[in-house]
Write an enzyme that holds these catalytic residues in place. Structure first.
Site, PDB file in Angstrom:
ATOM      1  N   THR A 175      -1.864  -1.390   3.533  1.00 24.85           N
ATOM      2  CA  THR A 175      -0.599  -2.200   3.420  1.00 24.85           C
ATOM      3  C   THR A 175      -0.786  -3.100   2.673  1.00 24.85           C
ATOM      4  OG1 THR A 175       0.095  -2.286   5.685  1.00 24.85           O
ATOM      5  CG2 THR A 175       0.825  -3.969   4.806  1.00 24.85           C
ATOM      6  N   ARG A 203       5.965   7.100  14.726  1.00 24.29           N
ATOM      7  CA  ARG A 203       4.764   5.250  15.277  1.00 24.29           C
ATOM      8  C   ARG A 203       5.373   4.291  14.294  1.00 24.29           C
ATOM      9  NH1 ARG A 203       2.250   2.274  11.779  1.00 24.29           N
ATOM     10  NH2 ARG A 203       0.406   0.839  13.450  1.00 24.29           N
ATOM     11  N   GLY A 205       4.771   0.581  12.529  1.00 26.16           N
ATOM     12  CA  GLY A 205       3.953  -0.499  12.929  1.00 26.16           C
ATOM     13  C   GLY A 205       4.231  -1.611  12.738  1.00 26.16           C
ATOM     14  N   THR A 226      -1.173  -7.693   7.190  1.00 25.71           N
ATOM     15  CA  THR A 226      -1.658  -6.307   7.486  1.00 25.71           C
ATOM     16  C   THR A 226      -2.930  -6.372   8.077  1.00 25.71           C
ATOM     17  OG1 THR A 226      -3.516  -4.336   6.059  1.00 25.71           O
ATOM     18  CG2 THR A 226      -3.182  -7.228   5.683  1.00 25.71           C
ATOM     19  N   GLY A 227      -3.004  -5.041   8.617  1.00 27.43           N
ATOM     20  CA  GLY A 227      -3.870  -4.948   9.820  1.00 27.43           C
ATOM     21  C   GLY A 227      -3.979  -3.539  10.950  1.00 27.43           C
TER      22      GLY A 227
END
Ligand code: ASP
Length: 313
Positions: A175, A203, A205, A226-227
């Site tokens: 990301t 999907r 995020g 991010t993660g």
């Protein structure tokens, strides 16, 4: 108000030993290019919103990072990108999910913010609107890279065999994102991603979810995360940090550090870059590393990958 800028290029268990000096240098160079692009805007007296747009566009163009050119594949070997942008002075926000077409997904998010009357658009309807808005489109081959295709092939084989997941997170996801503060004190944030390798088609995020992966509010902070997106969504990570600053009077450093540590206890690995109305950027992560950088007040560029001291350039 001194302008400020920080960026990230994804977090995770970036293998310290697996990364050669040549590879690390390429990541540092990509981060510096993005910092220069954003800083040129701020140094010229430009707006925070333009600075985060330019910084993220540079990272989207770099195939090393999982956004735009170089995004990761879904299980169906398609590319579905998410992005968001937000301005802290008036909470103007735009986001896009599950698209493959605009060369710069961050510009798609910005067009939605400025020209659609909506905040979040997805899929085919979003793409039709963005084509009509005159955005630069690229064919799917432009975004696809051989190493991301190989990462998908390996992951599908692993899923089929039931073997343990031993990949580095750099292999799996990423990301990119930026936060900026301009001379007027206005904050902005932008985030752009391909999600993670072998996500299900459809999907979405945290990156395009305002208050989860992207947020900007002049009264509290600007954040790009991010993660593990699902955890950042479930705990409204960015909005939670902003609320602790606004309502509990916490410093950005404390609120961001605490929330990232708490997310880890729920299986959320990753990090964020953030800025408040005053002070230096705060970059935190609970993973082994996070590609990241910021510009110091004197204009010097600082970049790092793991917990080693920042390299100056
Ligand atoms: N947060 C991104 C997502 O869940 C992935 C990442 O940052 O690695 O889509």
């Amino acid at each position: 108000m001194p302008p400020a800028l920080a960026i990230h290029g994804g977090a995770g268990t970036i293998p310290a030993l697996g990364l050669t000096e040549t590879e690390a240098a390429a990541y540092h160079a990509g981060l510096r290019t993005a910092l220069r692009a954003g800083w040129a805007v701020l140094a010229g007296g430009g707006a925070a919103l333009d600075a985060v747009t330019e910084a993220v566009k540079a990272l989207e163009d770099d195939p090393l990072f999982n956004a735009g050119h170089g995004a990761v594949f879904t299980t169906a070997e398609t590319l579905e990108m998410d992005a968001a942008i937000m301005r802290g002075s008036d909470h103007a926000a735009g986001a896009v999910a599950g698209i493959c077409g605009p060369r710069h997904p961050v510009e798609a998010a910005r067009a939605i913010m400025e020209r659609s009357g909506h905040v979040l658009m997805a899929g085919a309807g979003a793409e039709a609107f963005l084509r009509g808005a005159g955005l630069e489109f690229m064919p799917p081959e432009y975004f696809a890279t051989a190493w991301r295709r190989e990462a998908l092939r390996r992951e599908l084989a692993r899923l089929a065999s039931g073997a343990e997941d031993l990949r580095s997170d750099a292999d799996r996801h990423g990301t990119v994102g930026a936060v900026a503060r301009d001379a007027t004190g206005t904050l902005a944030a932008a985030t752009s991603t391909g999600g993670y390798t072998a996500k299900r088609p459809g999907r979405i995020g945290d990156a395009p979810i305002i208050g989860a992966g992207t947020y900007a509010d002049n009264a509290s902070c600007a954040i790009s995360t991010t993660g593990t997106g699902e955890i950042f969504i479930r705990f409204t990570a960015a909005a939670e940090i902003a609320a602790r600053i606004r309502l509990a009077g916490q410093s950005l450093e404390r609120a961001a550090g605490d929330v990232i540590a708490e997310l880890a206890t729920h299986g959320g690995d990753g990090g964020l870059v953030s800025l408040s109305a005053t002070g230096a950027p705060v970059l935190v992560f609970n993973s082994a590393g996070m590609y990241r950088g910021f510009v110091a007040e004197d204009g010097a560029l600082h970049t790092a990958i793991h917990r080693e001291p920042y390299r100056q350039g």
